[in-house]
Design a protein around this motif. Structure first.
Motif, PDB file in Angstrom:
ATOM      1  N   ASP A   1       0.823  -1.217   0.000  1.00 53.28           N
ATOM      2  CA  ASP A   1       0.000   0.000   0.000  1.00 53.28           C
ATOM      3  C   ASP A   1       0.858   1.268   0.000  1.00 53.28           C
ATOM      4  N   THR A   2       0.256   2.373   0.455  1.00 52.51           N
ATOM      5  CA  THR A   2       0.898   3.683   0.260  1.00 52.51           C
ATOM      6  C   THR A   2       1.661   4.135   1.505  1.00 52.51           C
ATOM      7  N   SER A   3       2.801   4.774   1.286  1.00 44.08           N
ATOM      8  CA  SER A   3       3.610   5.320   2.388  1.00 44.08           C
ATOM      9  C   SER A   3       3.827   6.809   2.165  1.00 44.08           C
ATOM     10  N   PHE A   4       4.077   7.505   3.255  1.00 44.96           N
ATOM     11  CA  PHE A   4       4.348   8.942   3.194  1.00 44.96           C
ATOM     12  C   PHE A   4       5.719   9.199   3.813  1.00 44.96           C
ATOM     13  N   VAL A   5       6.557   9.914   3.087  1.00 42.75           N
ATOM     14  CA  VAL A   5       7.922  10.156   3.566  1.00 42.75           C
ATOM     15  C   VAL A   5       8.188  11.662   3.530  1.00 42.75           C
ATOM     16  N   THR A   6       8.719  12.186   4.631  1.00 39.39           N
ATOM     17  CA  THR A   6       9.096  13.603   4.688  1.00 39.39           C
ATOM     18  C   THR A   6      10.589  13.692   4.964  1.00 39.39           C
ATOM     19  N   GLU A   7      11.282  14.485   4.146  1.00 44.17           N
ATOM     20  CA  GLU A   7      12.726  14.672   4.319  1.00 44.17           C
ATOM     21  C   GLU A   7      12.973  16.058   4.917  1.00 44.17           C
ATOM     22  N   ASN A   8      13.488  16.093   6.115  1.00 39.25           N
ATOM     23  CA  ASN A   8      13.650  17.383   6.806  1.00 39.25           C
ATOM     24  C   ASN A   8      15.092  17.879   6.876  1.00 39.25           C
ATOM     25  N   ILE A   9      16.058  17.071   6.421  1.00 38.10           N
ATOM     26  CA  ILE A   9      17.458  17.470   6.630  1.00 38.10           C
ATOM     27  C   ILE A   9      18.095  18.040   5.366  1.00 38.10           C
ATOM     28  N   PHE A  10      17.945  17.354   4.247  1.00 34.63           N
ATOM     29  CA  PHE A  10      18.618  17.803   3.019  1.00 34.63           C
ATOM     30  C   PHE A  10      17.618  18.069   1.896  1.00 34.63           C
ATOM     31  N   ASP A  11      17.853  19.164   1.138  1.00 28.67           N
ATOM     32  CA  ASP A  11      16.950  19.581   0.061  1.00 28.67           C
ATOM     33  C   ASP A  11      16.806  18.536  -1.049  1.00 28.67           C
ATOM     34  N   ASN A  12      17.922  17.907  -1.413  1.00 28.26           N
ATOM     35  CA  ASN A  12      17.907  17.085  -2.635  1.00 28.26           C
ATOM     36  C   ASN A  12      17.933  15.589  -2.370  1.00 28.26           C
ATOM     37  N   ARG A  13      17.518  15.173  -1.189  1.00 30.47           N
ATOM     38  CA  ARG A  13      17.625  13.744  -0.887  1.00 30.47           C
ATOM     39  C   ARG A  13      16.596  12.896  -1.629  1.00 30.47           C
ATOM     40  N   PHE A  14      15.683  13.533  -2.355  1.00 30.06           N
ATOM     41  CA  PHE A  14      14.722  12.764  -3.156  1.00 30.06           C
ATOM     42  C   PHE A  14      15.207  12.563  -4.597  1.00 30.06           C
ATOM     43  N   MET A  15      16.470  12.960  -4.865  1.00 32.93           N
ATOM     44  CA  MET A  15      16.999  12.797  -6.223  1.00 32.93           C
ATOM     45  C   MET A  15      16.871  11.367  -6.724  1.00 32.93           C
ATOM     46  N   VAL A  16      16.965  10.442  -5.782  1.00 35.79           N
ATOM     47  CA  VAL A  16      16.930   9.029  -6.144  1.00 35.79           C
ATOM     48  C   VAL A  16      15.577   8.618  -6.733  1.00 35.79           C
ATOM     49  N   VAL A  17      14.548   9.421  -6.446  1.00 34.07           N
ATOM     50  CA  VAL A  17      13.188   9.031  -6.826  1.00 34.07           C
ATOM     51  C   VAL A  17      13.040   8.861  -8.345  1.00 34.07           C
ATOM     52  N   ASP A  18      13.613   9.783  -9.122  1.00 36.08           N
ATOM     53  CA  ASP A  18      13.488   9.669 -10.582  1.00 36.08           C
ATOM     54  C   ASP A  18      14.105   8.355 -11.068  1.00 36.08           C
ATOM     55  N   GLU A  19      15.221   7.990 -10.478  1.00 35.83           N
ATOM     56  CA  GLU A  19      15.877   6.740 -10.898  1.00 35.83           C
ATOM     57  C   GLU A  19      15.048   5.536 -10.466  1.00 35.83           C
ATOM     58  N   LEU A  20      14.483   5.595  -9.250  1.00 41.20           N
ATOM     59  CA  LEU A  20      13.635   4.478  -8.799  1.00 41.20           C
ATOM     60  C   LEU A  20      12.411   4.355  -9.706  1.00 41.20           C
ATOM     61  N   ASN A  21      11.864   5.490 -10.118  1.00 40.74           N
ATOM     62  CA  ASN A  21      10.701   5.448 -11.014  1.00 40.74           C
ATOM     63  C   ASN A  21      11.075   4.842 -12.365  1.00 40.74           C
ATOM     64  N   ARG A  22      12.335   5.042 -12.792  1.00 44.09           N
ATOM     65  CA  ARG A  22      12.783   4.402 -14.034  1.00 44.09           C
ATOM     66  C   ARG A  22      12.787   2.884 -13.894  1.00 44.09           C
ATOM     67  N   LEU A  23      12.914   2.428 -12.641  1.00 47.27           N
ATOM     68  CA  LEU A  23      12.870   0.972 -12.405  1.00 47.27           C
ATOM     69  C   LEU A  23      11.429   0.498 -12.183  1.00 47.27           C
ATOM     70  N   GLY A  24      10.474   1.406 -12.358  1.00 41.15           N
ATOM     71  CA  GLY A  24       9.070   0.996 -12.252  1.00 41.15           C
ATOM     72  C   GLY A  24       8.388   1.375 -10.948  1.00 41.15           C
ATOM     73  N   ALA A  25       9.099   2.089 -10.059  1.00 41.22           N
ATOM     74  CA  ALA A  25       8.464   2.507  -8.795  1.00 41.22           C
ATOM     75  C   ALA A  25       7.431   3.593  -9.089  1.00 41.22           C
ATOM     76  N   ASP A  26       6.523   3.798  -8.141  1.00 36.47           N
ATOM     77  CA  ASP A  26       5.499   4.843  -8.303  1.00 36.47           C
ATOM     78  C   ASP A  26       5.628   5.791  -7.109  1.00 36.47           C
ATOM     79  N   ILE A  27       6.510   6.780  -7.262  1.00 34.71           N
ATOM     80  CA  ILE A  27       6.791   7.713  -6.162  1.00 34.71           C
ATOM     81  C   ILE A  27       6.610   9.131  -6.702  1.00 34.71           C
ATOM     82  N   ARG A  28       5.833   9.917  -5.988  1.00 33.93           N
ATOM     83  CA  ARG A  28       5.674  11.329  -6.383  1.00 33.93           C
ATOM     84  C   ARG A  28       6.185  12.200  -5.264  1.00 33.93           C
ATOM     85  N   THR A  29       6.898  13.262  -5.624  1.00 31.78           N
ATOM     86  CA  THR A  29       7.402  14.158  -4.588  1.00 31.78           C
ATOM     87  C   THR A  29       6.840  15.550  -4.803  1.00 31.78           C
ATOM     88  N   LYS A  30       6.669  16.244  -3.690  1.00 30.65           N
ATOM     89  CA  LYS A  30       6.332  17.667  -3.750  1.00 30.65           C
ATOM     90  C   LYS A  30       7.094  18.307  -2.596  1.00 30.65           C
TER      91      LYS A  30
END
Ligand code: EPU
Length: 430
Positions: A326-355
């Protein structure tokens, strides 16, 4: 050992699908060891550090210390450092650019020698990383600091004890100021400090050198300055981030992995979140075992300074969450760009959206192998974990980022049954 730190462009080729099983030993903590090495600049005698990981960042710090003039020998996990006879109090740009933690020698050089010239660090892949709190604290301790031509120039006759209150519990600022305070005249009180286990390890190392420190692991450090610090022998704590990475690798592949050489207390919130997601977690002595025996569920994660969820395990945790029902919610409070990995994970078929600094992770039934690029150390580790569970073959490029902080990463994963191999530089990309 050869301290070569030139980047390589090796890649990992991972055949996904193996279920990891077995035991692996945690290496010494990178983020502790680098700071102990910086603190060694202040010792009037030889320092010996054991359980030192053979990783690229330790190699860079060896270069930093050699350049200052320390005698440095690193063999078989044991690092010996001899005081500099003719110190050269400069850390050049090419070293700070390779590794920001090189700036940690600033406080040590100022405290011990009354002078330092250290290249100003810029941003890096995980975001803008200021050092304003380091500079403000050292100024409050009597240092005269200026920035010109890209270098921080500092001098002080002798640092003096001060009352410093950090705006944010920064790990690096806490360490730089703690180190400097040990040789300052009188008492320094530093409030709102970071409480990471690596700071407790640094305080133990400094105390072994003769420093007088109270409050390590709490939010206030009180340091009574001494005139000189001696050499010391010390064993680095196990790397909680490396250990967490292997435990999450076990969970991602729905396997059973035990990590030894680790204080489970340092991973408490991570283990709690793994349990909440449905993993079985057993702690015994210095080992932690995890297994997956049923369905996993989504969880909420919010990164925070220790004892909160570590930002350094957020990309690996997001990878696990990308594979649960099911669905998870993740908040990153320390570094601005720590979600950079998300685009690469999505290339592997993950379904992650960031705002902004929030991510919504919708678990998918399967990931599919593809070529991906590691942008930083922890993103690289996360992509390897994704590759382990993805169908088919995943190639991870730019793995020199992973070499900065994981000792024999592919060897340890292969010992758990992972289908991973390093392909040396020189092969053309697809
Ligand atoms: N910050 C400021 N001003 C300062 C200092 C920090 O604004 O003077 C901000 C930074 O810009 C950042 C936040 O505070 O957004 C956190 O920075 P902190 O100083 O706590 O982190 P650091 O000392 O630069 C260390 C680790 C990181 C780890 C962080 C947080 C080392 C060598 N690095 O960095 O490790 O993520 O603490 O726990 O100890 C890693 O190992 O992959 C890694 C990045």
């Amino acid at each position: 050992m050869d301290y070569t730190t030139d980047p390589t462009r090796d890649k990992y080729v991972i055949d996904g699908g193996a279920c990891l099983r077995g035991r692996v030993h945690a290496s010494g903590a990178k983020n502790s060891c680098l700071k102990l090495m910086a603190a060694s600049v202040m010792a009037e005698g030889p320092c010996r550090i054991r359980n030192v990981p053979d990783i690229a960042d330790v190699g860079i710090m060896c270069e930093v210390l050699s350049r200052i003039g320390l005698g440095v020998e690193f063999e078989g996990g044991v690092l010996d450092m001899m005081p500099a006879s003719e110190p050269r109090l400069e850390t050049p740009y090419h070293l700070v650019q390779k590794m920001r933690a090189a700036v940690d020698v600033l406080g040590a050089m100022l405290a011990r020698y009354g002078h330092a010239r250290v290249a100003m660090p810029g941003g890096d892949n995980i975001g803008a990383r200021q050092i304003d709190m380091h500079l403000k604290g050292l100024t409050q301790m009597g240092a005269r600091l200026g920035v010109s031509h890209g270098y921080i120039e500092g001098s002080a006759d002798r640092l003096v004890g001060a009352h410093v209150s950090l705006e944010f519990a920064s790990v690096g600022a806490t360490e730089n100021l703690l180190i400097a305070a040990c040789l300052a005249e009188g008492r320094t009180v530093i409030e709102n400090v970071a409480k990471e286990p690596e700071i407790v390890d640094l305080a133990a190392f400094l105390s072994g050198m003769g420093a007088r420190i109270e409050g390590a692991g709490t939010s206030t450090l009180v340091v009574e300055g001494v005139d000189t610090l001696s050499g010391v022998e010390h064993t680095v704590i196990g790397d909680r981030i490396e250990a967490g990475t292997f435990l999450l690798a076990g969970a991602v592949t729905r396997g059973e992995v035990t990590v030894t050489g680790i204080d489970a207390g340092h991973l408490e919130i991570v283990l709690d979140k793994m349990r909440e997601a449905g993993c079985t977690v057993d702690v015994s002595g210095d080992s932690v075992a995890t297994a997956v025996r049923g369905e996993l569920h989504g969880v909420e994660i919010s990164t925070l300074p220790y004892p909160g969820f570590p930002t350094d395990l957020q990309p690996q945790m997001i990878t696990l969450l990308a594979t649960v029902g099911d669905t998870s919610f993740v908040t990153e409070n320390i570094f601005d760009n720590r979600f950079m990995v998300v685009d690469e994970l999505n290339r592997l078929g993950a379904d992650i959206r960031t705002k902004g600094h929030h991510a919504i992770v919708r678990g998918v039934p399967a990931l599919s192998g593809a070529p991906v690029t590691a942008m930083d150390l922890r993103a690289g580790a996360a992509l390897v974990l994704a590759g382990l569970v993805a169908e088919g073959t995943t190639e991870v490029y730019d793995i020199e980022h992973i070499d900065r902080g994981y000792e024999r990463f592919e060897e340890k994963l292969a010992s758990l049954g992972a289908g991973i191999r390093r392909v040396p530089a020189g092969e053309p990309r697809e």
